[in-house]
Design a protein around this motif. Sequence first.
Motif: not given
Length: 597
Positions: A140-152
């Motif tokens: 679950a951590a990987q799923t949520n963290i992967s969707q927090s990407i936004r910039g450098p």
Amino acid sequence: MFSNRFNRWTVAALALAGSALVAVPGAVVAQTPDHPQDTASQFPTRNDLKSLTGAGSYLAARHASVERDASSAAAFYRSALRTDPKNNELLDRAFISSVADGDIDEAVKLAERILTIDKSNRVARLVVGVHDLKVKKYAAAQTNISQSIRGPITDLVATLLSGWASYGAGDVKGGVATIDKLTGPEWYPLFKDLHAGMILELSGKEKDAGTRFERAYKLDDSMLRISEAYARWLSRNKDSAAAINVYQAFDKKLARHPLIQEGLRETKAGKKLPPLIDSAQAGAAEALYGIGATLTRRGGEDLALVYLQLALYLQPTHPLALLSLADLYESVKRPQMAIKVYERVPANSPLKRNAQIQLAVDLDSADRTDEAIKILKGVVVDDPKDLEAIMALGNIERGRKKFGDCGGTYSKGIEVLPAGADKANSVWYYYRGICEERSKQWGKAEADMKKALELQPDQPHVLNYLGYSWIDQGINLDDGMKMIKRAVEQRPDDGYIVDSLGWAYYRIGNYEEAVKNLERAIDLKPEDPTINDHLGDAYWRVGRTLEAKFQWAHARDLKPEPDDLPKIEAKIANGLTEDSNPSAAQADKKKDDGKGG
């Protein structure tokens, strides 16, 4: 003067020039003018919250946000949200305020509500993902963290956290591969190699870990955590001499860092040092701390606050994260919040002593001077050669006009100064000279001021102080005036030093030059009551009596020292008599009591 050096210890030496910082929605750390008065003592009680309407809670929350009081803001926003639970703006602000306050458990609840409305909210995803990582829900951590990407910045953080989540789930190869796939700015490899190395190290792949640490070290041997990780690896896998070389090389760049000193001591004692990180949670905390600390120095306080609080959620006693968070609070003029953080630094941490020094400085700024002095005296008792603690103690005593005490304190420092004519030692004699002059020991003060100038001949504050002191006493008039002029040449925009020149002219009876220079000083420091008072005196002497009374009235309204107020009021009422001279108190203040020195 301590915080600059101290704060360098908490921040990786990494330039992020050109990096795009990510704005945090509804950020609680608003870009507002500084508000030095801390409102932490005004935290709302349950009764306070019950008595407020929804609108009242909202307005109180907005005010708390402007005052950078995350605790109160979070409480008020949550109170407002209870009266209007479908208000998405209140939900978002309550969430961000809770993160900023470090109440991550509450923030997770609010984040989950946000994600039912907006699945793409990246900060909410990050917070939930960090919570998942903490409780070992790695998938679950990987799923949520992967969707927090936004910039450098967030891209790097998310990738490092995903790598650590993979390691936690037992997929070492996948974790390292996730990190290695990341491409981006030229500073990415530092973090990639460091964290890949730490994952490999914990997995028992020591040779591969060493390759990563060595590569990161060659890229930047001035980054604290890289040097530490590499030296620790060397102590176990090579020999102590190699590890000692790494520690000593760092010490040459930034002397006497407590963590480096501890590493040196233990390595020289023959110890094989353990890895820097011992779990997936600690690794993720390290990633959040590393980026958060760097953002603090790059003007990204909003995002830095989020990362540092999340790092401490994963590892509550991480000393470097605590120091960086306290530094952040100091930078936004919240000493009370910084105090609470410094108090959390573990007693067994090598950084505890440094935290105590900075804690004392903040306690003094919060008018808790007795506590500050007690702490610093304890530090000095533990190590009588601790120049940093001695200087901090002397500065607090001097700032609080304990001139009899501060002279003795600075003497303790002078006794243990390194041998040699180092110009950096000049400040010790200058500060002790101030304390001696103020405690009516002019002979000693003059000798110390001369010693300070011997070590640093053109130091403007020393020139100003000694030069004026001579003129004030009617001795060495020509040399004294030359000194003050040399000080003004170096600091033409320093209102206090320009005031000294004008007041020196006044003291020798050259009132026209006094007016000219004091008017210039007023332009530089219009809100200083002493300079306004001085200009009023000079105006009176040249016959500009109405202007003189205006300046005195202005000085009165600017809240002068209590001892000076009746003198100023008497001048407003009666003017200056022919034989009146500047008061001793005025003469004391004109010399600039170490400001900027």
